[in-house]
Each structure stands twice: as structure tokens, then as C-alpha cells.
Design a protein around this motif. Structure first.
Motif, PDB file in Angstrom:
ATOM      1  N   SER A  85      54.097  29.460  13.460  1.00 43.79           N
ATOM      2  CA  SER A  85      54.260  28.070  13.533  1.00 43.79           C
ATOM      3  C   SER A  85      55.780  27.882  13.582  1.00 43.79           C
ATOM      4  CB  SER A  85      53.889  27.394  12.193  1.00 43.79           C
ATOM      5  OG  SER A  85      52.441  27.494  12.094  1.00 43.79           O
ATOM      6  N   ASP A 211      49.661  24.406   8.656  1.00 44.46           N
ATOM      7  CA  ASP A 211      48.917  24.172   9.978  1.00 44.46           C
ATOM      8  C   ASP A 211      48.863  22.767  10.250  1.00 44.46           C
ATOM      9  OD1 ASP A 211      48.676  26.898  10.319  1.00 44.46           O
ATOM     10  OD2 ASP A 211      46.521  27.105   9.636  1.00 44.46           O
ATOM     11  N   ASP A 212      48.505  22.098   9.142  1.00 40.06           N
ATOM     12  CA  ASP A 212      48.231  20.684   9.178  1.00 40.06           C
ATOM     13  C   ASP A 212      49.319  19.970   9.834  1.00 40.06           C
ATOM     14  OD1 ASP A 212      45.676  20.782   8.480  1.00 40.06           O
ATOM     15  OD2 ASP A 212      46.046  19.814   6.516  1.00 40.06           O
ATOM     16  N   THR A 214      51.952  21.357  11.371  1.00 42.16           N
ATOM     17  CA  THR A 214      52.518  21.894  12.717  1.00 42.16           C
ATOM     18  C   THR A 214      51.624  21.458  13.776  1.00 42.16           C
ATOM     19  OG1 THR A 214      53.252  23.989  11.638  1.00 42.16           O
ATOM     20  CG2 THR A 214      52.880  23.914  14.097  1.00 42.16           C
ATOM     21  N   ASN A 215      50.558  21.215  13.487  1.00 44.43           N
ATOM     22  CA  ASN A 215      49.510  20.757  14.516  1.00 44.43           C
ATOM     23  C   ASN A 215      49.691  19.176  14.808  1.00 44.43           C
ATOM     24  OD1 ASN A 215      48.034  23.248  15.151  1.00 44.43           O
ATOM     25  ND2 ASN A 215      46.698  22.719  13.524  1.00 44.43           N
ATOM     26  N   THR A 216      50.370  18.554  13.577  1.00 47.82           N
ATOM     27  CA  THR A 216      50.633  16.985  13.762  1.00 47.82           C
ATOM     28  C   THR A 216      51.864  16.790  14.637  1.00 47.82           C
ATOM     29  OG1 THR A 216      49.543  16.575  11.662  1.00 47.82           O
ATOM     30  CG2 THR A 216      51.006  14.985  12.678  1.00 47.82           C
ATOM     31  N   GLU A 219      50.586  17.684  18.259  1.00 54.31           N
ATOM     32  CA  GLU A 219      49.787  16.640  18.903  1.00 54.31           C
ATOM     33  C   GLU A 219      50.674  15.295  19.491  1.00 54.31           C
ATOM     34  OE1 GLU A 219      45.758  13.756  17.806  1.00 54.31           O
ATOM     35  OE2 GLU A 219      46.657  15.002  16.321  1.00 54.31           O
TER      36      GLU A 219
END
Length: 320
Positions: A85, A211-212, A214-216, A219
């Protein structure tokens, strides 16, 4: 927790209090220490690598036993997830809000993963939060506010150019008004289901939270950064911005003036090592020399600076 277990706390080997900002007068651990002589140890909520290490090391010390191999393997997987990440998180500018202990622990998670907390705040009066975070390993400490409200948080989120909110569901109004995505952590989570089943502690829970976040960030970035680059470098309008540039057609080089003909551009294209018949016979180095590149290759992404990213279109900076 059963009432019978609470009654037996006075005979415990030790108390581990997960509260770094709890005043002594409100500390159950301090009460047990003073009244029943139960040794007191404090640590942050075990969110993030350093905080979880601290918690498990305390248990190991008190119990006189080594940390089980199971948790060492979980730690290794978490470190691997942090590495995956890290190259994305350097662009994170986070506003973190909620209860002091969660705010402190989440801030530590962000800092150790390269996400910059620009604003850390809580609604309660808690002067300890500022002293705790001022000692964190960061050269540019965040703005830290206690006893605040969401109107103030919204104001600073906009001024500090935050690109992610981390906190409870009450921050959704800031997200709606400012367009900043919200990662829901803490209490209350009233606009999503399953919030009570989300575990963000320990190595595995911390990796899920990371993860939440980083993915936010990913996106949010990929949903608008091409549009923002177009508006920033190509489109001008009122208030002194340039007129729109015609990007239609196979123009592969910036036109220095309207006198430059398409024939000249096409001739350059024929001899360009990337597009000519000798493309596979030349070693090529991609160096973006201007922010207003009108080739706009789909693979091009100038947001990363990583020694392992050697593919075309990835560069540390644009030449002046």
C-alpha cells in the motif's frame, strides 16, 4: 464482559489499560492500582503495527510467555500489506475525527504508512491528544483540535485540501458537501450495516483498515484525476484561464503555434522511436518534459515515485 469478571479485577496479575489520554481521576486502572495494588500498564488501542506490537509485548511480559507464532505470522502478513500500500498512500491527506483513543490510534496507523494527517480532532475536551501526537515520528505535525464541531472540521478540511476523511458516520455531511470520501471507523456508524462486526484491531484488523483507506484513496484518485489534469493544464476559461485546446486528431506533439502544420507533426511521428518501424530496435527512456503532454497515454501515471516502478510513463517529476 461478565459482571463476575469485573468483580475479580481487584485480584488480577495486572491491568492493561488501552487508554493513553485517560485522566488519572477517570482511570479504572489507576483506581485498581491505588486501592488493590494491581500493577497498571497503559498502551494505545492496538491499531497499526507499533500499537499492536506494544499490546502483545505487554501481554507477553506480564504472562512470562513468548508471543505465539500465529501472531508473528499475522504481523509478517501485515508488514507485507503495508509495503503493497505504501506507494499509494503518500498522496493521502487525512482528516481524522472521533473519540480521542480511536483518533490517536488511527493517526499512528496513517503516519506509519505514509498517509499525512492534516487535521486530527475530537469533540471532547482532551489536551493529552496534542501532546501524544506531537511526539509522533512526523516532520510536519497535523493541526490538532479538541472540543470542536463538524462545522469547524468542514472548514479546515477544505482549507487543508484533505482528500480523505476517517471517522464515524457523522462525517458524512462533510463528505456530501465537500466531496471528500469517508472511511467509517468508530461509533456511531448509523448509515451502513455491519459496523458492529468490523474489527480494526490487531494485525489482521489493522490490515483491513489500511486496505479500506488505501482503496478509498485509489478510487477517489482514479475517478477524477484525468479530468482534473485536463482542466488544470488544457482548459482555460473565465477568470483568466486559457481557452480550450482542440485535442481531437492524432496530434502527437504540442504545437508551438498555429503556424505549425499537421504535416510536420506527421513527419515527426514517422521518425519517432516510439511510433516508427524501428520502435522495437531502440532502447527508450520516457521523460515527460511538460505537464501539458497531449499524447495522454492510458498507462501514463505520474503519481508514483518508486524504485520498482520502471515501466513507461512513471516518473518522479516533470522537468521545468
Amino acid at each position: 464482559t461478565r459482571l463476575e469478571d469485573i468483580k475479580e479485577m481487584s485480584g488480577a496479575v495486572a491491568t492493561i489499560e488501552m487508554g493513553m489520554s485517560v485522566p488519572p481521576g477517570l482511570s479504572p486502572g489507576q483506581y485498581l492500582l491505588e486501592k488493590y495494588n494491581v500493577p497498571l500498564y497503559r498502551c494505545p488501542l492496538p491499531i497499526g503495527l507499533e500499537n499492536t506490537d506494544c499490546f502483545l509485548n505487554l501481554i507477553s511480559k506480564i504472562a512470562g510467555k513468548p508471543i505465539p507464532l500465529k501472531f508473528k505470522k499475522e504481523r509478517g502478513r501485515f508488514v507485507d500489506g503495508m509495503i503493497d500500500s505504501h506507494k499509494y498512500n503518500g498522496e493521502g491527506r487525512a482528516v481524522i475525527f472521533g473519540e480521542p483513543e480511536i483518533v490517536y490510534a488511527v493517526s499512528k496507523l496513517c503516519i506509519e504508512n505514509g498517509i499525512k494527517p492534516v487535521l486530527v480532532c475530537t469533540g471532547g475536551q482532551n489536551t493529552a491528544l496534542k501532546s501524544l501526537l506531537e511526539g509522533s515520528d512526523t516532520d510536519d505535525p497535523p493541526l490538532i483540535i479538541d472540543d470542536t464541531d463538524f462545522e469547524t472540521i468542514q472548514k479546515y478540511s477544505r482549507e487543508l485540501e484533505a482528500n480523505i476523511l476517517i471517522g464515524n458516520s457523522d462525517g458524512k455531511f462533510i463528505s456530501e458537501k465537500e466531496g471528500i470520501p469517508l472511511v467509517r471507523v468508530g461509533f456511531p456508524i448509523h448509515d451502513r450495516v455491519g459496523g458492529q462486526r468490523l474489527a480494526y484491531t490487531g494485525y489482521e484488523g489493522s490490515m483491513r483498515l489500511l486496505d479500506d483507506i488505501t482503496n478509498t484513496l485509489l478510487e477517489n484518485k482514479y475517478s477524477n484525476y484525468r479530468k482534473s489534469m485536463l482542466e488544470r493544464y488544457y482548459l482555460k476559461g473565465a477568470a483568466g484561464r486559457p481557452e480550450p485546446v482542440d485535442l481531437s486528431g492524432p496530434i502527437l506533439f504540442p504545437l508551438p503555434s498555429e503556424r505549425a502544420s499537421r504535416a510536420v507533426v506527421e513527419q515527426k511521428t514517422k521518425t519517432h522511436p516510439c511510433f516508427s518501424g524501428t520502435a522495437c530496435q531502440n532502447a527508450r527512456m520516457h521523460i515527460p518534459v511538460a505537464p501539458a503532454c497531449n499524447i495522454s497515454c492510458n498507462y501514463c501515471n505520474r503519481k508514483f515515485d518508486c524504485v520498482n516502478e520502471s515501466r513507461p510513463g512513471v516518473t518522479s517529476e516533470i522537468l521545468s
